[in-house]
Motif scaffolding. Structure first.
Motif, short mmCIF file in Angstrom:
data_model
loop_
_atom_site.label_atom_id
_atom_site.label_comp_id
_atom_site.label_asym_id
_atom_site.label_seq_id
_atom_site.Cartn_x
_atom_site.Cartn_y
_atom_site.Cartn_z
N UNK A 64 6.90 -10.83 5.47
CA UNK A 64 8.20 -10.55 5.85
C UNK A 64 8.92 -9.99 4.80
N UNK A 65 8.39 -9.99 3.57
CA UNK A 65 9.11 -9.77 2.24
C UNK A 65 9.16 -8.06 2.51
N UNK A 66 10.47 -7.48 2.04
CA UNK A 66 10.96 -6.29 2.18
C UNK A 66 10.23 -5.48 0.69
N UNK A 67 9.62 -4.40 0.91
CA UNK A 67 9.00 -3.65 -0.30
C UNK A 67 9.58 -2.02 -0.23
N UNK A 68 10.10 -1.65 -1.13
CA UNK A 68 10.50 -0.27 -1.42
C UNK A 68 9.25 0.58 -1.10
N UNK A 69 9.53 1.31 0.03
CA UNK A 69 8.02 2.33 0.28
C UNK A 69 7.77 3.09 -0.93
N UNK A 70 8.55 3.73 -1.44
CA UNK A 70 8.49 4.48 -2.86
C UNK A 70 7.48 3.84 -3.63
N UNK A 71 7.42 2.66 -3.87
CA UNK A 71 6.46 1.91 -4.92
C UNK A 71 5.20 1.82 -4.22
N UNK A 72 4.90 2.22 -3.01
CA UNK A 72 3.94 2.23 -2.58
C UNK A 72 3.05 3.44 -2.47
N UNK A 73 3.65 4.57 -3.02
CA UNK A 73 3.20 5.70 -3.07
C UNK A 73 2.46 6.25 -4.16
#
Length: 311
Positions: free
Chosen positions: A71-80
């Motif tokens: 349920x933790x929010x993660x910035x999508x940009x950091x996954x790229x």
């Protein structure tokens, strides 16, 4: 965009009707005529694919966040990871068989471009659903929840899963909505995606998994064949690399030639074959080719079948 989507749905419906008509015709034709008609349908599907890929997609906010299994929010940009990613998106309202088919497709794609280059961004209500999905499909691919309200795209209103290529600045391209009645369109689309990755990332260090494919021969003359008899060449190949080999598609140069090949991964050290069958209803010499697209450094490979049809 809505007009384009409506037009797209219209094209697919029209093609489905055409396929039904063609299938009824095929049952009444000879084997050679059947092969020719089926190849024409494949070519038609390829044309539809070009019309259904939206090269100009949508853009996500650079502040977009996704939710992991906890349920933790993660910035999508950091996954790229400063790379392009292939995205498969679906929701609980999409038909289960459609989702299952595309999960299988994305698993096969991961063997050729690497699972780190793929993200599943789903629209589910609870984080527990993510855990269930991951366990159910035995996924080695990262999966995150991305609520629909965070995606400003008309594709969210179209029923069924869809693919797109996401760049590091969160711009999408090559948006594609697969159809269960047009499986070749999906395989051709994924082959194009693989080609994009092979151009931009050609080494294992960039998570692209290329195998090595060696053909025993790429040019076969089958001699003299009587009109109406089978005119077929079998090309033997071997996976001499360290990774599974995927034959994504084999594209003959004309409708007079039909290709057949194994669609499952070819394991390291294993052999397989590709069959090219020429329409023997035409008398005379022939020399036809087909191109093999796969996750091998020498892709595409040109195969040639030649010979003479006599009365």
């Amino acid at each position: 965009m809505k007009f384009i989507l409506i037009s797209l749905i219209g094209v697919i419906l029209a093609l489905n009707i055409l396929l039904l008509v063609r299938n009824s015709e095929i049952k009444q034709r000879s084997i050679d005529e059947q092969a020719t008609l089926m190849n024409q349908i494949d070519m038609l599907e390829s044309k539809v694919l070009k019309q259904t890929i939206m090269t100009d997609g949508f853009k996500l906010s650079t502040e977009t966040k996704v939710e992991d299994e906890s349920g933790k929010e993660v910035p999508l940009k950091t996954l790229m990871d400063d790379k392009n990613k292939v995205i498969l998106r679906f929701s609980p309202s999409d038909c289960l068989s459609c989702v299952n088919a595309q999960i299988d497709s994305i698993k096969r794609l991961s063997l050729s471009i690497g699972s780190k280059n793929i993200l599943l961004l789903v629209n589910y209500n609870s984080q527990n659903d993510l855990k269930i999905l991951k366990k159910k499909y035995a996924l080695g691919i990262s999966i995150y929840n991305l609520p629909s309200e965070r995606v400003s795209s008309s594709f969210e209103t179209v029923p069924g899963p869809y693919f797109f290529l996401l760049s590091k600045d969160l711009s999408s391209s090559m948006v594609f909505t697969p159809s269960s009645t047009l499986p070749k369109c999906t395989s051709d689309y994924l082959a194009e995606i693989q080609a994009v990755f092979n151009k931009t990332n050609s080494t294992i260090g960039n998570d692209i998994i290329n195998s090595i494919c060696l053909f025993k021969k790429t040019d076969l003359n089958i001699g003299t064949i009587k009109k109406g008899h089978k005119a077929e060449a079998v090309f033997i190949l071997k996976n001499t690399g360290k990774y599974p080999l995927l034959l994504n598609k084999v594209t003959p140069s004309c409708s007079c030639t039909v290709a057949g090949w194994q669609h499952l991964p070819i394991q390291p050290g294993d052999t397989s074959s590709i069959r090219l069958q020429y329409d023997s209803g035409k008398v005379g010499y022939f020399n036809k080719d087909a191109f093999v697209f796969m996750n091998s450094a020498n892709s595409p490979v040109r195969l040639v079948i030649s010979g003479e049809i006599v009365e």
